[in-house]
Design a protein around this motif. Structure first.
Motif, PDB file in Angstrom:
ATOM      1  N   ALA A  71       0.832  -1.209   0.000  1.00  0.00           N
ATOM      2  CA  ALA A  71       0.000   0.000   0.000  1.00  0.00           C
ATOM      3  C   ALA A  71       0.868   1.261   0.000  1.00  0.00           C
ATOM      4  CB  ALA A  71      -0.939  -0.008   1.213  1.00  0.00           C
ATOM      5  N   ILE A  72       1.954   1.234   0.752  1.00  0.00           N
ATOM      6  CA  ILE A  72       2.859   2.389   0.803  1.00  0.00           C
ATOM      7  C   ILE A  72       3.530   2.594  -0.557  1.00  0.00           C
ATOM      8  CG2 ILE A  72       5.046   3.214   1.776  1.00  0.00           C
ATOM      9  CD1 ILE A  72       4.118   1.936   4.458  1.00  0.00           C
ATOM     10  N   VAL A  73       4.039   1.521  -1.137  1.00  0.00           N
ATOM     11  CA  VAL A  73       4.709   1.632  -2.446  1.00  0.00           C
ATOM     12  C   VAL A  73       3.711   2.107  -3.499  1.00  0.00           C
ATOM     13  CG1 VAL A  73       5.819   0.306  -4.292  1.00  0.00           C
ATOM     14  CG2 VAL A  73       6.519  -0.020  -1.906  1.00  0.00           C
ATOM     15  N   ARG A  74       2.529   1.549  -3.475  1.00  0.00           N
ATOM     16  CA  ARG A  74       1.488   1.957  -4.442  1.00  0.00           C
ATOM     17  C   ARG A  74       1.167   3.446  -4.302  1.00  0.00           C
ATOM     18  NH1 ARG A  74      -4.592   1.115  -4.283  1.00  0.00           N
ATOM     19  NH2 ARG A  74      -5.174   1.464  -6.443  1.00  0.00           N
ATOM     20  N   ALA A  75       1.021   3.903  -3.071  1.00  0.00           N
ATOM     21  CA  ALA A  75       0.723   5.325  -2.847  1.00  0.00           C
ATOM     22  C   ALA A  75       1.869   6.198  -3.341  1.00  0.00           C
ATOM     23  CB  ALA A  75       0.449   5.574  -1.365  1.00  0.00           C
ATOM     24  N   ARG A  76       3.075   5.779  -3.093  1.00  0.00           N
ATOM     25  CA  ARG A  76       4.240   6.571  -3.543  1.00  0.00           C
ATOM     26  C   ARG A  76       4.332   6.597  -5.066  1.00  0.00           C
ATOM     27  NH1 ARG A  76       7.853   8.298   0.599  1.00  0.00           N
ATOM     28  NH2 ARG A  76       9.129   9.009  -1.121  1.00  0.00           N
ATOM     29  N   LEU A  77       4.068   5.478  -5.710  1.00  0.00           N
ATOM     30  CA  LEU A  77       4.137   5.437  -7.174  1.00  0.00           C
ATOM     31  C   LEU A  77       3.051   6.302  -7.812  1.00  0.00           C
ATOM     32  CD1 LEU A  77       4.943   1.674  -7.834  1.00  0.00           C
ATOM     33  CD2 LEU A  77       6.484   3.636  -8.081  1.00  0.00           C
ATOM     34  N   ARG A  78       1.930   6.396  -7.126  1.00  0.00           N
ATOM     35  CA  ARG A  78       0.826   7.225  -7.625  1.00  0.00           C
ATOM     36  C   ARG A  78       0.948   8.668  -7.156  1.00  0.00           C
ATOM     37  NH1 ARG A  78      -4.598   4.572  -6.190  1.00  0.00           N
ATOM     38  NH2 ARG A  78      -5.367   5.749  -7.960  1.00  0.00           N
ATOM     39  N   ALA A  79       2.014   8.968  -6.407  1.00  0.00           N
ATOM     40  CA  ALA A  79       2.202  10.301  -5.826  1.00  0.00           C
ATOM     41  C   ALA A  79       0.983  10.695  -4.994  1.00  0.00           C
ATOM     42  CB  ALA A  79       2.505  11.338  -6.907  1.00  0.00           C
ATOM     43  N   SER A  80       0.396   9.710  -4.328  1.00  0.00           N
ATOM     44  CA  SER A  80      -0.785   9.934  -3.502  1.00  0.00           C
ATOM     45  C   SER A  80      -0.471   9.464  -2.090  1.00  0.00           C
ATOM     46  CB  SER A  80      -1.954   9.130  -4.073  1.00  0.00           C
ATOM     47  OG  SER A  80      -2.979   9.024  -3.129  1.00  0.00           O
ATOM     48  N   ARG A  81      -0.215  10.404  -1.243  1.00  0.00           N
ATOM     49  CA  ARG A  81       0.127  10.022   0.137  1.00  0.00           C
ATOM     50  C   ARG A  81      -0.933  10.527   1.111  1.00  0.00           C
ATOM     51  NH1 ARG A  81       6.452  11.721  -0.009  1.00  0.00           N
ATOM     52  NH2 ARG A  81       6.832  10.894  -2.054  1.00  0.00           N
ATOM     53  N   GLY A  82      -2.140  10.665   0.639  1.00  0.00           N
ATOM     54  CA  GLY A  82      -3.204  11.264   1.435  1.00  0.00           C
ATOM     55  C   GLY A  82      -3.980  10.291   2.269  1.00  0.00           C
ATOM     56  N   ARG A  83      -5.292  10.496   2.287  1.00  0.00           N
ATOM     57  CA  ARG A  83      -6.167   9.811   3.216  1.00  0.00           C
ATOM     58  C   ARG A  83      -6.294   8.313   2.972  1.00  0.00           C
ATOM     59  NH1 ARG A  83     -10.363  13.683   5.648  1.00  0.00           N
ATOM     60  NH2 ARG A  83     -10.798  11.730   6.629  1.00  0.00           N
ATOM     61  N   GLY A  84      -6.180   7.848   1.727  1.00  0.00           N
ATOM     62  CA  GLY A  84      -6.276   6.414   1.470  1.00  0.00           C
ATOM     63  C   GLY A  84      -5.180   5.644   2.188  1.00  0.00           C
ATOM     64  N   LEU A  85      -3.969   6.136   2.103  1.00  0.00           N
ATOM     65  CA  LEU A  85      -2.850   5.499   2.795  1.00  0.00           C
ATOM     66  C   LEU A  85      -3.030   5.611   4.303  1.00  0.00           C
ATOM     67  CD1 LEU A  85      -0.151   4.056   2.803  1.00  0.00           C
ATOM     68  CD2 LEU A  85       0.966   6.281   2.548  1.00  0.00           C
ATOM     69  N   GLN A  86      -3.515   6.760   4.749  1.00  0.00           N
ATOM     70  CA  GLN A  86      -3.742   6.937   6.181  1.00  0.00           C
ATOM     71  C   GLN A  86      -4.751   5.913   6.696  1.00  0.00           C
ATOM     72  OE1 GLN A  86      -5.394  10.700   7.297  1.00  0.00           O
ATOM     73  NE2 GLN A  86      -5.026  10.371   9.461  1.00  0.00           N
ATOM     74  N   ARG A  87      -5.821   5.673   5.947  1.00  0.00           N
ATOM     75  CA  ARG A  87      -6.822   4.687   6.370  1.00  0.00           C
ATOM     76  C   ARG A  87      -6.196   3.288   6.471  1.00  0.00           C
ATOM     77  NH1 ARG A  87      -9.970   7.036   2.337  1.00  0.00           N
ATOM     78  NH2 ARG A  87     -11.105   8.780   3.187  1.00  0.00           N
ATOM     79  N   TRP A  88      -5.359   2.921   5.488  1.00  0.00           N
ATOM     80  CA  TRP A  88      -4.719   1.603   5.508  1.00  0.00           C
ATOM     81  C   TRP A  88      -3.833   1.475   6.749  1.00  0.00           C
ATOM     82  CZ3 TRP A  88      -5.417  -2.930   3.333  1.00  0.00           C
ATOM     83  CH2 TRP A  88      -4.446  -3.893   3.517  1.00  0.00           C
ATOM     84  N   LEU A  89      -3.096   2.526   7.093  1.00  0.00           N
ATOM     85  CA  LEU A  89      -2.207   2.469   8.246  1.00  0.00           C
ATOM     86  C   LEU A  89      -2.988   2.433   9.562  1.00  0.00           C
ATOM     87  CD1 LEU A  89       0.553   4.787   6.829  1.00  0.00           C
ATOM     88  CD2 LEU A  89       0.793   2.362   7.357  1.00  0.00           C
TER      89      LEU A  89
END
Length: 170
Positions: A45-63
């Protein structure tokens, strides 16, 4: 901070090679391997968010899910390996504490996510060498992972604060 957090994640992941005795998918009856699989899913999930340049709420929810799942592994260890009765209440108290930290992080302040995951590292160390139903390799592996993810979360919080509704900005 991201200059420290990303290499810490890489180093933590590489260290698992020396800490974990066997491949996670070979012993799916072992809760420690469930925890490792959960970490690898979190890493994806972290790598996917970084590749998409999306480090917002979706990643926060996963964490947040990651934080809620961590103490459940200890309860599963207790159930699987028949831990002493008094330790069940300690494990359940851990679930309550870490879920409360996740709730506070989700509703009030995302810094509690970093605090919760970092606090779980202390929880891991407290179990290391103390209880027979949690293998020492797991407590050590979880400690290393928790420190790295707590650093990563702390590095991402400014991005999350920018993407939150106005009432959460500080």
């Amino acid at each position: 901070m991201d200059r420290i957090a990303t290499p810490a994640l890489l180093l933590a992941t590489l260290s698992l090679y020396w800490v974990v005795p066997e491949q996670p998918f070979t012993h799916l009856d072992n809760p420690g391997h469930w925890g490792l699989i959960g970490y690898f899913l979190t890493l994806v999930a972290i790598v996917r968010a970084r590749l998409r340049a999306s480090r917002g709420r979706g990643l926060q929810r996963w964490l947040l899910v990651f934080l809620c799942a961590m103490p459940l592994v200890y309860v599963a260890f207790w159930l699987r390996y028949s831990g002493p009765q008094d330790w069940l209440w300690i494990q359940l108290a851990g679930v309550v504490v870490f879920w409360a930290l996740a709730w506070i992080a989700a509703t009030l302040n995302p810094w509690f996510l970093a605090i919760g995951i970092g606090g779980h590292a202390v929880w891991d160390l407290w179990h290391w060498g103390r209880v027979e139903f949690v293998p020492d390799w797991y407590a050590l592996a979880c400690f290393v992972i928790d420190i790295a993810i707590a650093l990563y979360v702390a590095a991402q919080i400014p991005n999350w604060l920018d993407s939150r509704p106005l009432q959460y900005r500080r």
